[in-house]
Design a protein around this motif. Structure first.
Motif, PDB file in Angstrom:
ATOM      1  N   ILE A 137      -8.061  -7.376  -4.704  1.00 23.07           N
ATOM      2  CA  ILE A 137      -6.651  -7.743  -4.860  1.00 23.07           C
ATOM      3  C   ILE A 137      -6.535  -9.247  -5.070  1.00 23.07           C
ATOM      4  O   ILE A 137      -5.811  -9.713  -5.957  1.00 23.07           O
ATOM      5  N   VAL A 188       2.409   1.867  -3.438  1.00 24.81           N
ATOM      6  CA  VAL A 188       1.456   2.517  -4.336  1.00 24.81           C
ATOM      7  C   VAL A 188       1.376   4.012  -4.027  1.00 24.81           C
ATOM      8  O   VAL A 188       1.324   4.848  -4.939  1.00 24.81           O
ATOM      9  N   LYS A 207     -11.683  -4.072   0.767  1.00 25.43           N
ATOM     10  CA  LYS A 207     -10.358  -3.640   0.313  1.00 25.43           C
ATOM     11  C   LYS A 207      -9.543  -4.784  -0.276  1.00 25.43           C
ATOM     12  O   LYS A 207      -8.791  -4.585  -1.240  1.00 25.43           O
ATOM     13  N   LYS A 246       0.833  -1.204   0.000  1.00 24.33           N
ATOM     14  CA  LYS A 246       0.000   0.000   0.000  1.00 24.33           C
ATOM     15  C   LYS A 246       0.867   1.253   0.000  1.00 24.33           C
ATOM     16  O   LYS A 246       0.552   2.241  -0.677  1.00 24.33           O
ATOM     17  N   GLU A 290      -7.683 -10.144  -8.630  1.00 18.64           N
ATOM     18  CA  GLU A 290      -6.740  -9.747  -9.680  1.00 18.64           C
ATOM     19  C   GLU A 290      -5.475 -10.591  -9.628  1.00 18.64           C
ATOM     20  O   GLU A 290      -4.919 -10.938 -10.678  1.00 18.64           O
ATOM     21  N   GLY A 309      -1.978  -2.273  -6.996  1.00 19.71           N
ATOM     22  CA  GLY A 309      -2.083  -0.967  -7.626  1.00 19.71           C
ATOM     23  C   GLY A 309      -0.812  -0.430  -8.251  1.00 19.71           C
ATOM     24  O   GLY A 309      -0.797   0.695  -8.756  1.00 19.71           O
ATOM     25  N   ASP A 339       1.677   0.120 -11.113  1.00 21.64           N
ATOM     26  CA  ASP A 339       1.604   0.136 -12.568  1.00 21.64           C
ATOM     27  C   ASP A 339       3.002  -0.121 -13.124  1.00 21.64           C
ATOM     28  O   ASP A 339       3.910   0.686 -12.915  1.00 21.64           O
TER      29      ASP A 339
END
Length: 342
Positions: free
Chosen positions: A294, A33, A290, A30, A297, A76, A78
């Motif tokens: 995740i 990100v 939350k 977290k 994915e 998250g 990229d």
């Protein structure tokens, strides 16, 4: 030495040893990100060379490395914005680590509490790699000239050693080449504790699966683990001081605060006076909201491992555009004869 201006660059890494959990997410992913959105270049690493300081099953190591990459992306990160790599694909990490093995002092290494914890009473049987781990960690960071490293409290001593190594190298060679990297330890979720024992850190190695929320847990499992989390019989306090001697209560409130991007004070202002029978369902609902995306994915990405491999290969290519020149400059500083075209 002249002052050098270093480009803001963030580096951090996680060992790919399986069972990513809520502590990894709140304490590391977290925050990774969050840094990605700031004005700094971000590089995140699956530190597979560190993993083999203790024996790893080769098939499990490959799977865990890809699963960790999937976790990075699902959380998250990229891969076009941040550089995602596995350590062994960027050989400059290991090459600079040897230089730092020659800079670091034996006494420095012997003071590392994590080696003492991991080696235990059988230190003579521990691998040399486990002993030299902090020099490789310093190389991981400094081969990018990283200026900031988000880490957990348990890695703070290693960051201090990284700073010592950079300072000694710069002093020994009369240069201002390596930055004095800043550790970044912040927020309520930096140290997530076991759901079964609030005095112990949440860990992938804990024999009880109920002690942690894995990033691969489904919604029902997450909710069940929170319902069964150890607590005490008292209501939640309205002030932070009321959590000082209540380890399990403090842990669950910290988790809620970190998941909901709140301070502990803000959470207690809302839930102070509530019993755990009321608070736990609130926490379970928030955690499922939350974490479930995740989990979903990650599962999707693991069905396309060739795509993960391409992301890692591209990350290594981008990383080496940074690391190769820095290693070459390091070799020049210490007097290695440069290669020539023949």
């Amino acid at each position: 030495m002249s002052e050098t201006s270093f480009t803001p660059r963030v580096f951090s890494g996680i060992q790919p040893t399986g069972n990513l959990h809520l502590g990894n997410y709140l304490g590391a992913l977290k925050r990774f990100v969050d840094w990605q959105a700031r004005d700094a270049e971000t590089i995140y690493c699956m530190v597979d060379l560190h993993a083999i300081t203790v024996w790893q099953d080769p098939a499990d190591l490959q799977k865990s490395t890809r699963e960790l990459c999937a976790g990075f992306i699902a959380a998250g990160l990229d891969p076009e914005n941040s550089i995602l790599i596995n350590q062994s694909q960027v050989p400059e990490h290991a090459q600079l680590a040897w230089v730092f093995n020659c800079v670091a002092r034996m006494g420095w290494m012997q003071r590392m509490t994590q080696f003492k914890d991991k080696a235990g009473k059988n230190a003579q049987n521990a691998s040399l790699g486990l002993f030299a781990y902090p020099a490789l960690m310093a190389a991981d960071i400094l081969v990018y000239h990283a200026t900031h490293v988000p880490v957990g409290e348990d890695q703070k001593q290693h960051l201090e050693l990284t700073r010592d190594i950079a300072t000694k190298f710069n002093h020994d060679y009369g240069v201002d080449f390596f930055p004095i990297t800043e550790p970044v330890i912040e927020g309520a979720g930096t140290r997530v504790m076991s759901l079964r024992d609030g005095s112990k850190k949440m860990s992938k190695s804990d024999v009880s699966d109920a002690s942690r929320i894995n990033l691969t847990d489904d919604a029902d499992t997450i909710a069940k683990k929170i319902r069964k989390a150890k607590t005490d019989p008292d209501a939640l306090p309205s002030e932070v001081a009321g959590l000082s001697d209540r380890a399990e209560a403090k842990n669950l409130v910290n988790i809620f605060a970190a998941l909901n991007n709140q301070s502990v004070e803000e959470v207690l202002a809302d839930v102070g006076g509530k019993q755990f029978s009321e608070f736990k369902p609130m926490l379970a609902e928030l955690a499922v909201a939350k974490m479930s995306p995740i989990t979903t994915e990650m599962a999707r990405l693991m069905e396309h491992q060739d795509e993960i491999d391409k992301i890692l290969a591209r990350g290594a290519e981008r990383a080496r555009a940074i690391t190769a020149p820095i290693l070459r400059q390091t070799y020049d500083i210490i007097g290695m004869v440069p290669p020539v075209q023949i």
